[in-house]
Design an enzyme around this catalytic site. Structure first.
Site, PDB file in Angstrom:
ATOM      1  N   GLN A  14      -4.179 -11.960 -13.269  1.00 16.06           N
ATOM      2  CA  GLN A  14      -4.011 -10.750 -14.081  1.00 16.06           C
ATOM      3  C   GLN A  14      -2.564 -10.490 -14.495  1.00 16.06           C
ATOM      4  O   GLN A  14      -2.263  -9.449 -15.058  1.00 16.06           O
ATOM      5  CB  GLN A  14      -4.610  -9.536 -13.379  1.00 16.06           C
ATOM      6  CG  GLN A  14      -3.894  -9.071 -12.133  1.00 16.06           C
ATOM      7  CD  GLN A  14      -4.697  -8.014 -11.388  1.00 16.06           C
ATOM      8  OE1 GLN A  14      -5.667  -8.325 -10.710  1.00 16.06           O
ATOM      9  NE2 GLN A  14      -4.327  -6.756 -11.515  1.00 16.06           N
ATOM     10  N   LEU A  25       0.820  -1.217   0.000  1.00 17.61           N
ATOM     11  CA  LEU A  25       0.000   0.000   0.000  1.00 17.61           C
ATOM     12  C   LEU A  25       0.851   1.264   0.000  1.00 17.61           C
ATOM     13  O   LEU A  25       1.982   1.269   0.485  1.00 17.61           O
ATOM     14  CB  LEU A  25      -0.920  -0.009   1.223  1.00 17.61           C
ATOM     15  CG  LEU A  25      -1.835  -1.240   1.320  1.00 17.61           C
ATOM     16  CD1 LEU A  25      -2.638  -1.193   2.615  1.00 17.61           C
ATOM     17  CD2 LEU A  25      -2.762  -1.343   0.114  1.00 17.61           C
ATOM     18  N   HIS A  26       0.274   2.324  -0.557  1.00 17.99           N
ATOM     19  CA  HIS A  26       0.940   3.628  -0.570  1.00 17.99           C
ATOM     20  C   HIS A  26      -0.131   4.699  -0.361  1.00 17.99           C
ATOM     21  O   HIS A  26      -1.326   4.370  -0.183  1.00 17.99           O
ATOM     22  CB  HIS A  26       1.709   3.844  -1.882  1.00 17.99           C
ATOM     23  CG  HIS A  26       0.897   3.561  -3.110  1.00 17.99           C
ATOM     24  ND1 HIS A  26      -0.175   4.324  -3.477  1.00 17.99           N
ATOM     25  CD2 HIS A  26       0.976   2.558  -4.029  1.00 17.99           C
ATOM     26  CE1 HIS A  26      -0.710   3.844  -4.582  1.00 17.99           C
ATOM     27  NE2 HIS A  26      -0.035   2.765  -4.935  1.00 17.99           N
ATOM     28  N   VAL A  59      -2.790  10.106  -6.948  1.00 19.11           N
ATOM     29  CA  VAL A  59      -1.919  10.770  -5.971  1.00 19.11           C
ATOM     30  C   VAL A  59      -0.498  10.693  -6.509  1.00 19.11           C
ATOM     31  O   VAL A  59      -0.052   9.640  -6.978  1.00 19.11           O
ATOM     32  CB  VAL A  59      -2.035  10.089  -4.586  1.00 19.11           C
ATOM     33  CG1 VAL A  59      -1.102  10.747  -3.577  1.00 19.11           C
ATOM     34  CG2 VAL A  59      -3.476  10.154  -4.092  1.00 19.11           C
ATOM     35  N   SER A  80       2.441   4.253  -7.327  1.00 17.36           N
ATOM     36  CA  SER A  80       2.112   2.903  -7.770  1.00 17.36           C
ATOM     37  C   SER A  80       2.999   1.938  -7.008  1.00 17.36           C
ATOM     38  O   SER A  80       4.168   2.253  -6.726  1.00 17.36           O
ATOM     39  CB  SER A  80       2.380   2.782  -9.280  1.00 17.36           C
ATOM     40  OG  SER A  80       2.513   1.430  -9.645  1.00 17.36           O
ATOM     41  N   GLY A 121      -8.953   3.735  -8.237  1.00 18.26           N
ATOM     42  CA  GLY A 121      -8.081   4.894  -8.443  1.00 18.26           C
ATOM     43  C   GLY A 121      -8.019   5.284  -9.914  1.00 18.26           C
ATOM     44  O   GLY A 121      -7.908   4.432 -10.798  1.00 18.26           O
ATOM     45  N   HIS A 124      -3.507   4.491  -2.184  1.00 22.66           N
ATOM     46  CA  HIS A 124      -4.516   3.600  -1.588  1.00 22.66           C
ATOM     47  C   HIS A 124      -5.155   4.259  -0.365  1.00 22.66           C
ATOM     48  O   HIS A 124      -6.370   4.197  -0.174  1.00 22.66           O
ATOM     49  CB  HIS A 124      -3.856   2.289  -1.136  1.00 22.66           C
ATOM     50  CG  HIS A 124      -3.296   1.453  -2.234  1.00 22.66           C
ATOM     51  ND1 HIS A 124      -1.960   1.144  -2.334  1.00 22.66           N
ATOM     52  CD2 HIS A 124      -3.893   0.846  -3.288  1.00 22.66           C
ATOM     53  CE1 HIS A 124      -1.758   0.383  -3.385  1.00 22.66           C
ATOM     54  NE2 HIS A 124      -2.904   0.195  -3.999  1.00 22.66           N
TER      55      HIS A 124
HETATM   56  O1  PAF Z   1      -5.694  -2.181  -9.209  1.00 22.26           O
HETATM   57  C1  PAF Z   1      -5.364  -3.226  -8.615  1.00 22.26           C
HETATM   58  O2  PAF Z   1      -4.623  -3.200  -7.631  1.00 22.26           O
HETATM   59  C2  PAF Z   1      -5.918  -4.560  -9.095  1.00 22.26           C
HETATM   60  O3  PAF Z   1      -5.997  -4.596 -10.479  1.00 22.26           O
HETATM   61  C3  PAF Z   1      -7.261  -4.953  -8.447  1.00 22.26           C
HETATM   62  C4  PAF Z   1      -8.385  -3.987  -8.830  1.00 22.26           C
HETATM   63  C5  PAF Z   1      -7.111  -4.967  -6.933  1.00 22.26           C
HETATM   64  C6  PAF Z   1      -7.670  -6.342  -8.906  1.00 22.26           C
HETATM   65  O4  PAF Z   1      -6.719  -7.303  -8.565  1.00 22.26           O
END
Ligand code: PAF
Length: 299
Positions: free
Chosen positions: A70, A42-43, A185, A194, A156, A46
């Site tokens: 993904q 997290l940053h 941000v 990121s 975001g 988030h």
């Molecule tokens: O944006 C992200 O961090 C990811 O793509 C998400 C939306 C949590 C899905 O894994």
């Protein structure tokens, strides 16, 4: 109005059934539930989403799940930054009521074979450069929404095409959730926050703000050619963005485009709002960024 609650560490819950019954209990009491999906590490980007969510709902659930579906390359998945102790520490400073952190081995049932794909917007730009990426995102967000059943989904703007894909999915598949988007941000030098920034070497990090520089060059170019036909202004803006990225020797441009923020296709003549998008590969990480731009009375 969201009510004030004392800040105590939110419970971390791995079981989908436990998380679902907790969220259902809140909703049964009439509390609105906001959901912020993340892949952890997290940053402040988030945290700003969490703070916005906490102001607009009674309960905030955040998920931390590095979704294997993904990532198109195993190496990218393996090197994705993870640090749960860091995440726990950061979350102490914000109002989160529960963290859903399912285990990859059990969240996807053995033999799982279902994918949610979003045609059109999910196939362009990021969809073309990262085949299978948006199907992985749409599939995991579908699963997460089924578990959490939130009133609000918080995303975001930094991942603008993800927002467009998930908005399309929510509309097409009748998810009963409102999509909310928090602004990007940025670090002091303009680099969009990121989790992937952590992978950059010092030299790459020094050149990474070039994406934001490129977006600003694109915006200036559009503004300077206010009365020209939109297609010509778009070409000039894209040229300006490419030229800016070329100034960073470590950056390899994937694309620099002016698009419609909903479809990620070229904006239609007469469109009033556009989105400048840019993606570039550095040796250690691929970065994306975007900027919303007015198109005025574009022809
Ligand atoms: O944006 C992200 O961090 C990811 O793509 C998400 C939306 C949590 C899905 O894994």
């Amino acid at each position: 109005m969201a009510r004030e609650r004392p800040r105590r560490p939110a419970p971390w819950i791995a079981s989908p059934a436990r998380l679902r019954s907790l969220a259902r209990a809140w909703r049964a009491r009439g509390e609105r539930v906001a959901f912020v999906p993340t892949m952890g590490y997290l940053h402040d980007g988030h945290l700003s989403l969490v703070e916005r969510a906490a102001r607009s709902a009674d309960r905030v659930i955040l998920s931390v799940f590095v979704n294997p579906l993904q990532f198109e390359a195993r190496a990218d998945l393996a090197s994705y930054p993870r640090d749960l102790a860091h995440d726990r520490r950061l979350l102490r400073g914000v109002r989160v009521d529960a963290v859903f952190a399912p285990r990859a081995a059990t969240f996807y049932a053995p033999g799982h074979a279902t994918r949610v794909t979003v045609a059109g917007v999910g196939e362009r730009l990021e969809g073309a450069f990262r085949p299978g990426h948006f199907a992985g995102v749409a599939t995991v967000v579908t699963k997460l929404l089924h578990v959490v059943e939130p009133d609000q989904l918080w995303l975001g703007q930094k991942d603008a095409q993800q927002v467009a894909v998930l908005r399309r999915m929510v509309l097409d598949l009748d998810f009963a959730v409102d999509v909310h988007v928090g602004p990007t941000v940025r670090e002091a030098d303009g680099l969009a926050m990121s989790s992937r920034n952590a992978r950059l070497t010092a030299r790459e990090r020094a050149q990474a703000p070039v994406l934001y520089v490129a977006l600003q060059a694109g915006r200036a170019s559009l503004a300077a050619r206010g009365s020209a036909p939109l297609a010509r202004r778009a070409l000039a803006a894209e040229r300006a963005m490419r030229a800016a990225v070329a100034c960073a020797p470590l950056a390899r441009l994937d694309y620099a485009r002016l698009v419609d923020p909903g479809t990620f296709d070229a904006p239609a003549p007469g469109a009033r709002k556009g989105l400048l998008v840019v993606a570039a590969r550095f040796p250690s990480a691929r970065l994306i960024d975007n900027l919303q731009v007015p198109l005025g009375s574009a022809r």
